[in-house]
Design an enzyme around this catalytic site. Structure first.
Site, PDB file in Angstrom:
ATOM      1  NE  ARG A  27      -6.603 133.802  62.302  1.00 28.71           N
ATOM      2  CZ  ARG A  27      -7.002 134.599  61.322  1.00 28.71           C
ATOM      3  NH1 ARG A  27      -6.196 135.506  60.833  1.00 28.71           N
ATOM      4  NH2 ARG A  27      -8.202 134.460  60.819  1.00 28.71           N
ATOM      5  NE  ARG A  31      -0.786 136.091  57.052  1.00 29.64           N
ATOM      6  CZ  ARG A  31      -1.852 136.689  56.532  1.00 29.64           C
ATOM      7  NH1 ARG A  31      -1.869 136.988  55.257  1.00 29.64           N
ATOM      8  NH2 ARG A  31      -2.875 136.999  57.284  1.00 29.64           N
ATOM      9  NE  ARG A  40       0.491 131.379  53.932  1.00 29.82           N
ATOM     10  CZ  ARG A  40       0.561 132.151  52.854  1.00 29.82           C
ATOM     11  NH1 ARG A  40       1.723 132.378  52.276  1.00 29.82           N
ATOM     12  NH2 ARG A  40      -0.541 132.684  52.367  1.00 29.82           N
ATOM     13  CG  ASP A  78      -9.714 129.469  58.338  1.00 29.94           C
ATOM     14  OD1 ASP A  78      -8.834 130.304  58.594  1.00 29.94           O
ATOM     15  OD2 ASP A  78     -10.872 129.781  58.011  1.00 29.94           O
ATOM     16  CE1 TYR A 154     -15.091 134.895  55.503  1.00 32.65           C
ATOM     17  CE2 TYR A 154     -16.135 134.421  57.610  1.00 32.65           C
ATOM     18  CZ  TYR A 154     -15.138 135.041  56.884  1.00 32.65           C
ATOM     19  OH  TYR A 154     -14.203 135.806  57.506  1.00 32.65           O
TER      20      TYR A 154
HETATM   21  O1  CP3 Z   1      -5.092 130.950  66.406  1.00 31.22           O
HETATM   22  C1  CP3 Z   1      -4.417 130.128  65.740  1.00 31.22           C
HETATM   23  O2  CP3 Z   1      -3.160 130.138  65.704  1.00 31.22           O
HETATM   24  C2  CP3 Z   1      -5.160 129.008  65.015  1.00 31.22           C
HETATM   25  C3  CP3 Z   1      -5.423 129.192  63.656  1.00 31.22           C
HETATM   26  C4  CP3 Z   1      -6.618 129.955  63.111  1.00 31.22           C
HETATM   27  C5  CP3 Z   1      -6.609 130.426  61.787  1.00 31.22           C
HETATM   28  N1  CP3 Z   1      -7.861 130.907  61.503  1.00 31.22           N
HETATM   29  C6  CP3 Z   1      -5.468 130.337  60.869  1.00 31.22           C
HETATM   30  C7  CP3 Z   1      -5.405 131.250  59.723  1.00 31.22           C
HETATM   31  C8  CP3 Z   1      -7.878 130.237  63.655  1.00 31.22           C
HETATM   32  C9  CP3 Z   1      -8.400 130.000  65.070  1.00 31.22           C
HETATM   33  C10 CP3 Z   1      -8.653 130.843  62.615  1.00 31.22           C
HETATM   34  C11 CP3 Z   1     -10.059 131.234  62.771  1.00 31.22           C
HETATM   35  C12 CP3 Z   1     -10.669 132.109  61.757  1.00 31.22           C
HETATM   36  N2  CP3 Z   1     -10.537 132.059  60.411  1.00 31.22           N
HETATM   37  C13 CP3 Z   1     -11.621 133.117  62.051  1.00 31.22           C
HETATM   38  C14 CP3 Z   1     -12.134 133.433  63.437  1.00 31.22           C
HETATM   39  C15 CP3 Z   1     -11.179 134.259  64.197  1.00 31.22           C
HETATM   40  C16 CP3 Z   1     -11.103 135.685  63.751  1.00 31.22           C
HETATM   41  O3  CP3 Z   1     -10.007 136.061  63.286  1.00 31.22           O
HETATM   42  O4  CP3 Z   1     -12.097 136.401  63.855  1.00 31.22           O
HETATM   43  C17 CP3 Z   1     -12.006 133.701  60.833  1.00 31.22           C
HETATM   44  C18 CP3 Z   1     -12.991 134.848  60.661  1.00 31.22           C
HETATM   45  C19 CP3 Z   1     -11.330 133.017  59.802  1.00 31.22           C
HETATM   46  C20 CP3 Z   1     -11.457 133.230  58.340  1.00 31.22           C
HETATM   47  C21 CP3 Z   1     -10.156 133.607  57.750  1.00 31.22           C
HETATM   48  N3  CP3 Z   1      -9.114 132.728  57.528  1.00 31.22           N
HETATM   49  C22 CP3 Z   1      -9.743 134.880  57.323  1.00 31.22           C
HETATM   50  C23 CP3 Z   1     -10.596 136.143  57.391  1.00 31.22           C
HETATM   51  C24 CP3 Z   1      -8.435 134.749  56.832  1.00 31.22           C
HETATM   52  C25 CP3 Z   1      -7.588 135.803  56.195  1.00 31.22           C
HETATM   53  C26 CP3 Z   1      -7.069 136.688  57.262  1.00 31.22           C
HETATM   54  C27 CP3 Z   1      -5.632 137.003  57.091  1.00 31.22           C
HETATM   55  O5  CP3 Z   1      -4.997 137.278  58.133  1.00 31.22           O
HETATM   56  O6  CP3 Z   1      -5.139 136.953  55.939  1.00 31.22           O
HETATM   57  C28 CP3 Z   1      -8.048 133.407  57.011  1.00 31.22           C
HETATM   58  C29 CP3 Z   1      -6.729 132.836  56.693  1.00 31.22           C
HETATM   59  C30 CP3 Z   1      -5.932 132.363  57.861  1.00 31.22           C
HETATM   60  N4  CP3 Z   1      -6.415 131.553  58.844  1.00 31.22           N
HETATM   61  C31 CP3 Z   1      -4.541 132.596  58.096  1.00 31.22           C
HETATM   62  C32 CP3 Z   1      -4.203 131.879  59.257  1.00 31.22           C
HETATM   63  C33 CP3 Z   1      -2.845 131.740  59.885  1.00 31.22           C
HETATM   64  C34 CP3 Z   1      -3.607 133.382  57.196  1.00 31.22           C
HETATM   65  C35 CP3 Z   1      -3.286 132.479  56.060  1.00 31.22           C
HETATM   66  C36 CP3 Z   1      -1.954 132.688  55.453  1.00 31.22           C
HETATM   67  O7  CP3 Z   1      -0.983 132.065  55.921  1.00 31.22           O
HETATM   68  O8  CP3 Z   1      -1.916 133.441  54.481  1.00 31.22           O
END
Ligand code: CP3
Length: 354
Positions: A27, A31, A40, A78, A154
């Site tokens: 990640r 944010r 964003r 994602d 999911y």
């Molecule tokens: O690593 C990186 O920089 C690449 C981007 C990336 C995102 N999601 C961006 C994201 C990657 C590799 C993921 C994978 C992902 N997404 C996983 C597997 C990794 C892990 O964390 O276990 C999972 C379970 C998801 C599902 C998901 N997407 C969740 C649970 C959330 C909310 C979490 C949160 O922090 O709010 C997301 C949203 C998400 N995916 C964000 C980002 C940057 C936050 C979105 C925002 O800007 O509000």
């Protein structure tokens, strides 16, 4: 394509010699970075960042511009793009995690599930090619997908981070239905990752974020076996180079020996595992990626340096370690603390590569 200027990360995944321990952060675009929040806002939502190649490229490159010590980039997207393409209707509500409009609970809905046309995910492949062009050989680009089990949580529950009772009930009462979902999803993930590789991804990672919720036998049957199937279906070389694969089960430290048999080149470790003991358990079969607790980045530069030194010392001398966090960086991380971690990895790791 321009040749890679820094292939340290790829060499470490293949357990080849490197001059220091390469590092990236799960990640790393997100944010905790003010520049990410600005883009964003400009894009309007998280999903429009993912669906527009210009925005996805911009946010992928942001951490690299801020932190010259990063050895890899990861596609901004994602894992939930896949169930979305399967017709489940992904949406985000402000302040809450991702959700789906439709869930897979009724037998009739499950039987209708099919591998989607990869054209539905073309926006991801466009982002991959544009990021590769923009990187211009700076560092390798990682493509990724969720594991079938994690995606299925999911799809069945409609959201993440639950107690997984609906999907577990299905696993025990109607394993045939869950296997159908997992089988279609695994076929989809193979096509999806191979299309990312064809578009320019130089390594791929499978995120099994919820595998750790399973009982021992259920983990092997419903999660690990499908990741194994995916790894064996992956394109192994592209542009004349090996495309290494990483399997990461969060909470999966009990099953490292089994994970090392999937055929993956590397395993991701969360922070619960001692990386030195993990190395002894998997031997020379795989490289290891991890495993600093992301919460350490909320502390001080001095504490961070000490904890980084501990992880490096625990892994010890030799090849096959990619430094990373044990899970995603939190949004509360002060950006300068991430820099402190990256500096400490570079400074303390050279001694282990002589
Ligand atoms: O690593 C990186 O920089 C690449 C981007 C990336 C995102 N999601 C961006 C994201 C990657 C590799 C993921 C994978 C992902 N997404 C996983 C597997 C990794 C892990 O964390 O276990 C999972 C379970 C998801 C599902 C998901 N997407 C969740 C649970 C959330 C909310 C979490 C949160 O922090 O709010 C997301 C949203 C998400 N995916 C964000 C980002 C940057 C936050 C979105 C925002 O800007 O509000």
């Amino acid at each position: 394509m321009t040749p890679l200027q820094n292939d340290t990360f790829l060499r470490a995944l293949l357990r080849q010699p490197t001059e220091y321990t390469p590092v990236w952060m799960m990640r790393q675009a997100g944010r905790y970075l003010p520049e990410y929040k600005a883009t964003r806002k400009n894009a309007g939502s998280f999903l429009s960042l993912c669906k527009n190649a210009d925005f996805a490229t911009e946010v992928t490159i942001q951490p690299l511009d801020r932190y010259p010590l990063l050895d890899a980039s990861i596609l901004f997207s994602d894992i939930l793009t896949v169930p979305d393409a399967m017709g489940l209707g992904l949406y985000f509500e402000e302040g809450e995690g991702p959700k789906f409009e439709r869930t897979l609970q009724q037998e009739a809905d499950i039987k209708k599930l099919v591998v989607p046309d990869m054209a539905e995910l073309q926006y991801v492949f466009n982002a991959v090619s544009q990021i590769r062009k923009t990187l211009n050989g700076r560092v390798p680009l990682i493509g990724f997908s969720g594991s079938p089990w994690t995606l299925a949580t999911y799809m069945v529950e409609g959201k993440g981070g639950t107690d997984f009772l609906n999907i577990k009930k299905m696993a025990y009462a109607r394993p045939d239905l869950l296997h159908h979902i997992l089988d279609i999803t695994a076929q989809t993930v193979i096509q999806y990752l191979n299309a990312q590789i064809a578009a320019g991804a130089q390594a791929v990672m499978i995120f099994d974020s919820w595998g750790g919720a399973l009982a021992h036998d259920a983990y092997i049957e419903f999660s690990l076996n499908y990741m194994k199937k995916i790894v064996s279906g992956l394109t192994k070389t592209s542009e004349g180079s090996k495309v290494p694969s990483i399997v990461f089960t969060k909470g999966g430290g009990l099953w490292l020996e089994a994970q090392a048999e999937t055929g993956a080149d590397a395993l991701g470790l969360d922070w619960a595992v001692d990386i030195g003991s993990a190395r002894k358990r998997v031997g020379a079969k795989v490289a290891l990626q991890g495993n600093l607790d992301p919460a350490i980045l909320l502390s001080t530069p001095e504490a961070i340096e000490k904890q980084v030194a501990n992880v490096l010392a625990s892994y010890g001398h030799g090849n096959g370690h990619v430094f990373n966090l044990g899970h995603g960086i939190t949004q509360w991380t002060p950006p300068e603390n991430a820099a402190a971690m990256l500096n400490a990895v570079r400074e303390h790791s050279r001694q282990y590569h002589q």
